[in-house]
Design a protein around this motif. Structure first.
Motif, PDB file in Angstrom:
ATOM      1  N   GLY A  51     -54.333  10.369 -27.789  1.00 15.44           N
ATOM      2  CA  GLY A  51     -55.443  10.063 -28.680  1.00 15.44           C
ATOM      3  C   GLY A  51     -55.747  11.176 -29.659  1.00 15.44           C
ATOM      4  O   GLY A  51     -56.417  10.954 -30.667  1.00 15.44           O
ATOM      5  N   ARG A  52     -55.265  12.378 -29.362  1.00  8.97           N
ATOM      6  CA  ARG A  52     -55.482  13.506 -30.269  1.00  8.97           C
ATOM      7  C   ARG A  52     -54.386  13.617 -31.328  1.00  8.97           C
ATOM      8  O   ARG A  52     -54.340  14.576 -32.089  1.00  8.97           O
ATOM      9  N   TRP A  53     -53.508  12.638 -31.339  1.00  9.16           N
ATOM     10  CA  TRP A  53     -52.439  12.540 -32.351  1.00  9.16           C
ATOM     11  C   TRP A  53     -53.039  12.785 -33.742  1.00  9.16           C
ATOM     12  O   TRP A  53     -54.059  12.191 -34.078  1.00  9.16           O
ATOM     13  N   PRO A  54     -52.444  13.670 -34.544  1.00  7.82           N
ATOM     14  CA  PRO A  54     -53.072  14.049 -35.816  1.00  7.82           C
ATOM     15  C   PRO A  54     -53.207  12.894 -36.814  1.00  7.82           C
ATOM     16  O   PRO A  54     -52.267  12.117 -36.992  1.00  7.82           O
ATOM     17  N   ALA A  55     -54.371  12.810 -37.426  1.00  8.26           N
ATOM     18  CA  ALA A  55     -54.650  11.748 -38.394  1.00  8.26           C
ATOM     19  C   ALA A  55     -53.625  11.745 -39.522  1.00  8.26           C
ATOM     20  O   ALA A  55     -53.199  10.683 -39.979  1.00  8.26           O
ATOM     21  N   ALA A  56     -53.195  12.942 -39.935  1.00  7.11           N
ATOM     22  CA  ALA A  56     -52.248  13.043 -41.063  1.00  7.11           C
ATOM     23  C   ALA A  56     -50.916  12.382 -40.720  1.00  7.11           C
ATOM     24  O   ALA A  56     -50.166  11.977 -41.602  1.00  7.11           O
ATOM     25  N   ALA A  57     -50.623  12.258 -39.422  1.00  6.93           N
ATOM     26  CA  ALA A  57     -49.322  11.720 -39.008  1.00  6.93           C
ATOM     27  C   ALA A  57     -49.439  10.268 -38.544  1.00  6.93           C
ATOM     28  O   ALA A  57     -48.552   9.745 -37.887  1.00  6.93           O
ATOM     29  N   ARG A  58     -50.568   9.613 -38.895  1.00  8.14           N
ATOM     30  CA  ARG A  58     -50.775   8.253 -38.368  1.00  8.14           C
ATOM     31  C   ARG A  58     -50.015   7.171 -39.113  1.00  8.14           C
ATOM     32  O   ARG A  58     -50.182   5.990 -38.835  1.00  8.14           O
TER      33      ARG A  58
END
Lengths: 141, 122
Positions: B95-102
């Protein structure tokens, strides 16, 4: 070069645990890969019923529990191989003891630092090396 | 327990284009955070399936098929191996996956077989 070999399964045939004979054959094959300096790591995965999917959309995240019955193919395990060519990886993988069962193993080239070219700045490279060193430390702990 | 976190391929990853530096920097920070927390054991990205090969075992024989492979939704673009205490902790880190890499929007978490699990888990 490093190659990731992905052992596939389908939703209908996953979950069956290997027999002693199958474990023995796979153990022998892995020992041979290690002996040849080809195998860096390898793991098996529990069936997708024990897995979780996370899907990001519109700024939110949706978590879905397994099994992933809608999937055409699932991953049952993987190896990371150090080889000189994709051909060498394929030659090794053709010898995987599948016990006459139909199966598919997908071979994929792993990104190395130099593949990224100039986008991989010296700062990113340094950070990456630190992260990898720490990960190796974690794996050894 | 260990989890394999798999990121699925997208048209971007299959195009062979390299991630831009903003995404690369965000992923580097994420990986660093995982490493410092003692959670990260291994991680790698995969080149597009055009560089790949499939070995099919059928009727006792083998067939080798070169990539690229069709985007069925099951194609893999990269993986992490995470050391965590629970499934919830694995989900927390995913869930902490970076927003920039979504743009890479689908992750799969799968527990790794540990020696000794074979007998008692079934």
């Amino acid at each position: 070069m490093r190659v990731m070999a992905l052992l596939k399964s389908s939703p209908s045939d996953e979950g069956r645990m290997p027999t002693t004979e199958e474990l023995e054959a796979m153990g022998k094959f892995n020992a041979e890969l290690v002996e040849a300096g080809v195998m860096l790591t390898g793991e098996g995965l529990h069936e997708s019923a024990k897995g979780v999917k996370v899907k990001f959309s519109g700024g939110g995240a949706t978590v879905t529990d397994g099994p992933f019955t809608e999937a055409k193919e699932l991953i049952a395990g993987f190896w990371i191989l150090k080889v000189k060519s994709m051909q060498e990886a394929a030659d090794w993988i053709k010898r995987t003891p599948m016990g006459g069962e139909d199966a598919e193993i997908e071979l994929r080239q792993v990104f190395e630092e130099e593949d990224f070219g100039e986008a991989f700045t010296p700062e990113l490279k340094e950070a990456e090396q630190k992260t990898r060193a720490k990960a190796e430390q974690n794996a050894g702990a | 327990m260990r989890f394999m976190m798999i990121v699925k391929a997208t048209e971007d990853t299959e195009s062979g284009a390299m991630p831009d530096s903003r995404v690369a920097a965000a992923m580097a920070r994420y990986n660093d955070e995982l490493a410092r927390a003692g959670v990260l054991l291994a991680a790698d990205g995969l080149r597009s399936s055009a560089y790949g090969t499939r070995v099919e075992f059928t009727g006792g024989g083998t067939t080798v098929v070169d990539g690229p492979f069709p985007m069925t939704g099951d194609l893999v673009a990269g993986y992490w191996v995470l050391q965590v205490r629970s499934r919830e902790e694995a989900v927390h880190w995913a869930g902490r996956w970076p927003a920039a890499a979504r743009t890479y929007s689908r992750l799969e978490l799968r527990p790794v077989l540990e020696p000794g699990h074979h007998a008692d888990e079934r």
